[in-house]
Design an enzyme around this catalytic site. Structure first.
Site, PDB file in Angstrom:
ATOM      1  CG  ASP A 212      29.746  43.478  40.772  1.00 51.53           C
ATOM      2  OD1 ASP A 212      30.548  44.397  40.534  1.00 51.53           O
ATOM      3  OD2 ASP A 212      30.118  42.330  41.066  1.00 51.53           O
ATOM      4  CG  HIS A 235      30.306  46.601  44.192  1.00 49.83           C
ATOM      5  ND1 HIS A 235      30.982  45.440  43.928  1.00 49.83           N
ATOM      6  CD2 HIS A 235      29.460  46.308  45.212  1.00 49.83           C
ATOM      7  CE1 HIS A 235      30.560  44.486  44.760  1.00 49.83           C
ATOM      8  NE2 HIS A 235      29.634  44.989  45.530  1.00 49.83           N
TER       9      HIS A 235
END
Ligand SMILES: *[C@@H]1O[C@H](CO)[C@@H](O)[C@H](O)[C@H]1NC(C)=O
Length: 386
Positions: A212, A235
């Site tokens: 993430d 991310h």
């Protein structure tokens, strides 16, 4: 002069308060990775916390299973060192531990320094549960500092968290240096470092591989400094999501410099919900960044609305202003390397681009602007659409 110093030396030695050391093994911790060392760790903490002189909690080499440890202040001394030479590992049985939301927590402490060592969140079985779409618990953040001041986390390695690896919440004066974070690129919600409701936080020299966000910045963050960080997989670095709530503290004065992104979904991102809010982002400097095969190297997205509910007209109330990008170079994995999708009711203002060079498949990439106002100087490729 030398004689003078020699004469003074015994004085300093005499007045140097002795540092008490609390070794968790002398409280019954076992380095076999099997027996729960949570109570010994908590007892060592309580000994250190109730001592009025500086103290050290020592975790020797070996693997110590810790089910959950909430290390609470306030303490009598504001100089507590946690020296981790070994590894703290959590239970892999998420059905018990994953529901509790956190694994190792420091709350209401001051002047705590953690030198590591490793912590291992054993997240694999929970990720597998989530991948199979079963009714799984959210999982636990590996390391949390909340409501605390004057904190140092140095040289710590955090692997395979169930949820976020490190959370800084409600703190002032936190330095993370030389931190290494690692979880597989497909592990859900394993953000590297999350900062919110905190001021004067510095992240320097980190290597972060996650499933993430590399670093995520939540509401109420001010004076955040991020330097020499490499991200990927993951991310990227994200300010937001912000503006989920109507009344929300904004983000101001963030510097992100000398970063490297390899194969990440985003590089430098600001993300807000497309719904009413009084929140804001003001004063962000992104500088000296290298992108390698990043899907969205530069992105502002004010349209976030995952369930497509509660976002009337997709108008974000979050006001974004004074955001600069300086010396951002490298390759984009999609054609639109630079994208500013701002709110129609609250356009982004004061966006500054300087010396940006992003390519897509070896050619100049493209840019996209919506409701974004600002200026460009120096070489800017793709050409600015501001
Ligand atoms: C912005 O934050 C930095 C630390 O990241 C600090 O040194 C500086 O003084 C802050 N500036 C303002 C105007 O608060």
């Amino acid at each position: 002069m030398a004689l003078f110093i020699l004469l003074l030396l015994p004085l300093f030695l005499h007045f140097n308060p002795t540092v008490a050391t609390f070794d968790i093994t002398s409280f019954g911790a076992k380095s076999n990775g099997q027996s729960d060392s949570a109570q010994p760790l908590i007892q060592a903490w309580e000994a250190a916390c109730s001592s009025s002189s500086p103290s050290t909690i020592y975790i020797p080499t070996g693997t110590f299973l810790v089910s959950q440890a909430r290390l609470l202040g306030p303490c009598k001394s504001n100089k507590i060192t946690v020296q981790i030479d070994g590894t703290l590992i959590s239970r892999s049985d998420y059905s018990e531990f994953g529901r509790k939301g956190d694994w190792i927590v420091f709350d209401h402490v001051e002047g705590v320094s953690v030198y590591g060592g490793s912590i291992d969140g054993s997240g694999g079985s929970l990720w597998a549960c989530k991948a199979n779409g079963h009714n799984c618990p959210d999982g636990a953040t590996s390391l949390t500092f909340s409501n605390s001041n004057d904190i140092l986390i140095s040289g710590l390695t955090s692997v395979n968290s169930e949820l976020y690896h490190i959370v800084i919440d409600g703190c002032q004066g936190v330095t993370l240096q030389g931190v290494k974070i690692s979880a597989p690129g497909n592990s859900p919600n394993t953000d590297g470092i999350h900062v919110q409701m905190s001021t004067d936080v510095t992240v320097r020299g980190a290597s972060i591989k996650t499933g993430d966000d590399c670093i995520s910045v939540g509401p109420g963050t001010a004076n955040l400094w991020i330097e020499q960080v490499s991200c990927g997989p993951g991310h990227g670095i994200s300010i937001g999501s912000l503006g989920k709530e109507y009344q929300e503290k904004g983000v101001r004065n963030v510097t992100v410099r000398t970063t490297m992104f390899v194969g990440t979904e985003n590089g430098l991102r600001i993300k807000t919900w497309g719904r009413p809010s009084d929140s804001f982002v003001k004063g962000v400097a992104f500088e000296h960044s290298i992108m390698q095969n990043v899907q969205h190297p530069i992105i502002i997205d004010q349209n976030y609305c995952p369930d497509e509910r509660g976002c009337p007209d997709q108008n974000s109330g979050v006001k974004i202003s004074q955001v600069s990008y300086n010396d951002i170079q490298g390759s984009s994995a999609t054609e639109i390397a630079m994208s500013f999708t701002c709110s129609s009711s609250n356009p982004c203002s004061g966006i500054e681009l300087q010396d940006v060079k992003l390519t897509y498949e070896g050619k100049i990439a493209a840019s996209s602007c919506k409701n974004a106002i600002g200026t460009a100087s120096g070489l800017v490729q793709p050409p600015s659409c501001l």
